[in-house]
Write an enzyme that holds these catalytic residues in place. Structure first.
Site, PDB file in Angstrom:
ATOM      1  NE  ARG A 110      -3.473   2.565   2.489  1.00 51.49           N
ATOM      2  CZ  ARG A 110      -4.042   3.155   3.522  1.00 51.49           C
ATOM      3  NH1 ARG A 110      -3.838   2.682   4.752  1.00 51.49           N
ATOM      4  NH2 ARG A 110      -4.810   4.223   3.355  1.00 51.49           N
ATOM      5  CG  HIS A 111      -0.985   4.894  -0.828  1.00 54.18           C
ATOM      6  ND1 HIS A 111      -1.187   5.625   0.322  1.00 54.18           N
ATOM      7  CD2 HIS A 111      -2.221   4.503  -1.228  1.00 54.18           C
ATOM      8  CE1 HIS A 111      -2.469   5.694   0.596  1.00 54.18           C
ATOM      9  NE2 HIS A 111      -3.133   5.008  -0.320  1.00 54.18           N
TER      10      HIS A 111
END
Length: 481
Positions: free
Chosen positions: A88-89
């Site tokens: 995930r970012h």
């Protein structure tokens, strides 16, 4: 500092990795406030998908670049031959929608009638500088880039053979088209550059040997390409019934009443959405700036539990077990991961080098949650509803523990030299947020690769995205024509 980093590293880590760890650790401590965490909020465990990665992994509060080798991580005669990571970012700004709600809330505070002996919290918030602007709209912040650089350094130290200098040009990166994901992938590569070239400034990503990440939204944002999900869930006004019901339920109304009294505004001027954005502002200020926001003083732990449950209800019904299509829409991504693993097995069996020893895929919480649900993780005996808040206090499904910022699901394929049979040559482990995740079918930390494929046979062989995502055809009779 170097001694502290070295004490966490396996003996096989090269000195360059240790030096890089020390340099990046020094940079981390100088560049951002709050690393010693004197301002860490007691509310931090309840921020859901807005949770800092280090709050889900507390050892990072001591040293954010020292890799923690899980004692259950496979070692000995088994060698990792491929790593596939779904990431995930990193930490991001709030969205424009959230910022506008916050401006609305601050407007209420600034126009409220002041009272003698009034709330100090309300007064502080009325004077609080609103530094968020619409232009931010979910973009990656510097702390988010740091999340990625540090994750890269830890993974490179944990799996030095896979992240070797020789493998650098064989790295494969895929990303969502969203800027926060593209920027996260670039920051991860910068962290690897620090691992390979301690002290040297990284070049532009386009000039790196491995090349820039490839955008693939059909994999990383599969939910946008699944018509059945869009029809049945995303655009369906009743799909989030339990979320809306909880907003007007007794638990949320109690929080609403308490917050209205604290802020000295009429209760009918507030709603659950405004309360939630105020709560998230506490998390954003902590995650982005490392500061204690006066918004944190509005809530106590009891309020936080209610607001966490509201967020988890949304994730559950929109991205997880609430509807079957939520997870089945991720079949294509799941199958793609196993195509990479299968290819690595085939190449090793032919005594060929693995063409893609490290595959890094950058997406969203909405990418990870459906996939983990498809695999059967974090499923409670009873579904989360608007009416069982108390019964779900010890639930497995807590999004902040599963998908904080920079969360990662990693598949590690091993080749074992002393295997007793061909089937035992290839074994697999899963890591969630750098901790070994027991395999769903056996609850063991490691298993045979072929056994894992057998367990997920239905998904690998029968789950076809084109069919899963096709909405049912309308049953039109001749009378209706």
């Amino acid at each position: 500092m170097l001694r502290g980093a070295r004490s966490h590293l396996p003996a096989s880590v090269a000195p360059a990795a240790v030096l890089a760890a020390a340099l990046l650790s020094s940079f981390a401590r100088c560049s951002l406030p709050g690393r010693g965490d004197p301002v860490a909020s007691v509310l931090s465990p309840y921020f859901g998908t807005k949770t800092r990665y280090e709050d889900a992994n507390p050892w990072l509060l001591v040293d954010p670049v020292a890799p923690r080798r899980d004692p259950e991580l496979l070692a000995g005669t088994c060698t990792p031959v491929q790593l596939v990571a779904l990431i995930r970012h990193g930490t991001r700004y709030p969205t424009t929608k959230q910022i506008r709600k916050l401006k609305q809330l601050q407007g209420l505070l600034q126009t409220r009638e002041s009272r003698d002996g009034g709330s100090q919290v309300a007064a502080a918030l009325a004077e609080w500088p609103l530094w968020y602007g619409d232009w931010m709209d979910g973009q990656l912040v510097e702390k988010g880039r740091q999340d990625m650089r540090q994750l890269a350094l830890r993974l490179a130290a944990l799996f030095p053979d896979l992240f070797s200098r020789e493998n650098y040009d064989r790295l494969r990166l895929i990303t969502s088209s969203k800027h926060r994901c593209v920027d996260s992938s670039a920051a991860f590569l910068q962290g690897l550059w620090q691992h390979y070239h301690p002290g040297l400034p990284p070049p532009d990503v386009s000039d790196m040997e491995c090349g820039p990440p490839r955008i693939n939204d059909k994999l990383m944002r599969f939910f946008d390409h699944c018509e059945k999900f869009l029809t049945d869930v995303e655009r369906n006004e009743t799909a989030l019934y339990h979320v809306e019901a909880f907003k007007t339920g007794p638990e949320m109304q109690k929080v609403l009443k308490k917050v209205a009294a604290t802020l000295q505004v009429p209760m009918n001027s507030l709603n659950a959405d405004l309360i939630q954005v105020a709560f998230f502002t506490c998390s954003f200020d902590l995650a982005i700036k490392g500061v204690h926001s006066p918004w944190c003083d509005v809530f106590d732990v009891d309020d936080a539990r209610v607001l966490e449950y509201l967020n988890d209800l949304k994730q559950y019904w929109k991205r997880s077990y609430g509807y079957t299509i939520n997870s089945r829409s991720s079949c294509n991504l799941f199958q793609d991961i196993f195509l990479h693993l299968d290819k690595a097995v085939e190449q090793k069996q032919r005594s060929q080098p693995v063409s893609s020893p490290v595959i890094l895929q950058f997406g969203h919480a909405e990418t990870l949650l459906p996939l983990l649900s498809l695999m059967g993780y974090f499923k409670d005996k009873e579904p989360l509803t608007a009416y069982n808040f108390e019964e779900q206090v010890n639930r497995k499904f807590r999004s902040g523990h599963i998908v904080p910022y920079a969360s990662n699901l990693i598949f590690v394929l091993y080749h074992c030299d002393n295997a007793q049979s061909p089937e035992e040559q290839f074994q697999i482990q899963l890591l969630l947020n750098e901790k070994v995740l027991p395999l769903a079918h056996s609850q063991r930390p490691v298993g045979l690769y072929e056994e894992l494929k057998t367990h997920y046979r239905d998904i690998l062989q029968s789950c076809q995205t084109s069919k899963e995502c096709s909405p049912p055809k309308a049953n039109i009779t001749s009378d209706e024509l």
